[in-house]
Scaffold this active site. Structure first.
Site, PDB file in Angstrom:
ATOM      1  CB  VAL A  18      -0.974   0.027   1.208  1.00 55.58           C
ATOM      2  CG1 VAL A  18      -1.906  -1.158   1.166  1.00 55.58           C
ATOM      3  CG2 VAL A  18      -0.246   0.094   2.522  1.00 55.58           C
ATOM      4  CG  ASP A  19       0.997   5.720  -1.945  1.00 56.94           C
ATOM      5  OD1 ASP A  19       0.464   6.681  -1.365  1.00 56.94           O
ATOM      6  OD2 ASP A  19       2.019   5.827  -2.652  1.00 56.94           O
ATOM      7  CG  MET A  20       3.004   7.861   1.396  1.00 56.21           C
ATOM      8  SD  MET A  20       4.627   8.632   1.414  1.00 56.21           S
ATOM      9  CE  MET A  20       4.345  10.028   2.449  1.00 56.21           C
TER      10      MET A  20
END
Length: 154
Positions: A18-20
């Protein structure tokens, strides 16, 4: 516990990255019983700050505190250098709190740095009670934002 979806059966699934900014997907990974990993595109020093925002919450709410201790920084951090959204403690601040807490729910964090660039912060994070941090940088976009222009034919 929920069952593994049919589109996954027969396939080897390692985990969900997942992206931040998409930490709500961590909940999806938990529901599907998959390990989740965070890709943190910023440097490890900012990651360290993000991970510490929840524990610094009470200090940040007091204007009398002029310097803060962030675990990945050698020196204390003057309040005046913090992002405005953190100091105002509005919607932007709640974003920092929420995401900083969610980061700790992952199995590991892939960060855009390398050991020689940020040795102190990486050493500190490796001995902290946070998910394992994997430095994979430096990741750079050498073409720049011109390639993202919507009118550009691909």
């Amino acid at each position: 516990m929920s069952q593994t979806p049919s589109w996954v059966s027969g396939r080897r699934f390692i985990g969900l990255f997942v992206d931040m900014f998409c930490t709500t997907m961590i909940d999806v990974a938990v529901e599907l019983q998959f390990p989740s990993y965070l890709f943190f595109a910023s440097p490890a020093s900012f990651l360290s700050f993000m991970l510490d925002v929840p524990s610094l919450d009470s200090q940040l709410s007091r204007n009398s505190v002029t310097e803060l201790r962030v675990r990945g920084f050698v020196n204390s951090v003057p309040r005046s250098v913090l992002p405005t959204s953190v100091l105002k403690q509005g919607d932007g601040y709640s974003w920092y709190l929420h995401h900083g807490r969610k980061f700790t729910e992952t199995k590991g964090i892939i960060v855009n740095t390398f050991t020689e660039l940020e040795p102190f912060v990486l050493d500190t994070l490796s001995t902290s009670d946070v998910p394992k941090v994997y430095p994979v940088g430096s990741i750079m976009d050498l073409n720049g934002p011109a390639q993202w222009h919507p009118d550009r034919a691909q």
